[in-house]
Design a protein around this motif. Structure first.
Motif: not given
Length: 243
Positions: A7-27
């Motif tokens: 991957e050339r844009n590795i940080e996007k993969k990190f961000m996608d991976y991170h976003m899979m487990s976050i808390n959001e108020p609506e949920f």
């Protein structure tokens, strides 16, 4: 699924991976986690070696290890939080004085995890927060950089446990800039910053206990809202409330 190689844009993969487990108020109102008592492990049929040991209450280090706990009740604010206390706290838990390395391990000594202090202006020494109450620690210069001011009633909204957030004297947020962490270790960088945050978190709780502060490590915070509060292109990783 999370193969970062090539991957050339590795940080996007990190961000996608991170976003899979976050808390959001609506949920949060729909997230129901049934309590499951932990099943104690048995010994099976293995040969056994007894590790019975009594903590030495006369030894300060052993006493601190033996009495550390995560707060479950509203904070009692027994300790005055001022510049002197914060200097001692930051030096012991994070900076480590004039030594070359800090008081926690970091992959390749890169120190990608950033440390923010967010103070409750109603419960800390006014001299500490007269220029602002959200600060970023610069361990290299041993200074707190005053970034901005936000009233605590807005800061506390990023934490799910309201009874703890409302009584905390301050919070600590650990974060990183996702676009920076892939510089040396590429595909394992995200794992390393998570480990580093854990090392810092252990220090936070031990030093807090030593200084007479209660603390609680949190998974219950709104990731995006906390990141926006920190600014500086930060992605929040871990948070603590103390008082």
């Amino acid at each position: 699924m999370w193969n970062f190689k090539g991957e050339r844009n590795i940080e996007k993969k990190f961000m996608d991976y991170h976003m899979m487990s976050i808390n959001e108020p609506e949920f949060t109102n729909t997230q129901v986690y049934a309590h499951r008592p932990r099943e104690l492990q048995g010994n099976g049929n293995y040969p056994l070696i007894d590790l019975d040991y009594t903590v030495d209450q006369e030894n300060l280090f052993e006493r601190i290890l033996g009495t550390r706990y995560s707060a479950r009740e509203p904070f009692k604010a027994k300790v005055k939080v001022d510049r002197k206390l914060m200097a001692q706290f930051a030096q012991l838990a994070m900076i480590g004085g004039d030594r070359e390395s800090r008081t926690y391990p970091s992959g390749g000594a890169q120190y990608y995890v950033n440390i923010y202090f967010l103070f409750n202006e109603q419960l800390v020494d006014i001299d500490l927060i007269e220029q602002g109450n959200i600060m970023r620690l610069n361990s290299d210069t041993q200074k707190l950089l005053v970034k901005q001011y936000q009233p605590w009633n807005e800061i506390s909204n990023v934490f799910i446990q309201k009874y703890l957030a409302n009584t905390a004297q301050f919070a600590i947020a650990l974060s990183c800039d996702m676009s920076e962490i892939s510089g040396k270790y590429t595909d394992i960088s995200y794992k390393l910053v998570q480990q580093e945050a854990g090392h810092i978190g252990q220090n936070i709780q031990l030093v807090a206990n030593y200084l007479g502060l209660e603390s609680v490590p949190l998974g219950g915070f709104y990731d995006i809202e906390l990141s926006r509060l920190l600014r500086d292109n930060q992605t929040s990783l871990y948070a603590f409330l103390l008082g």
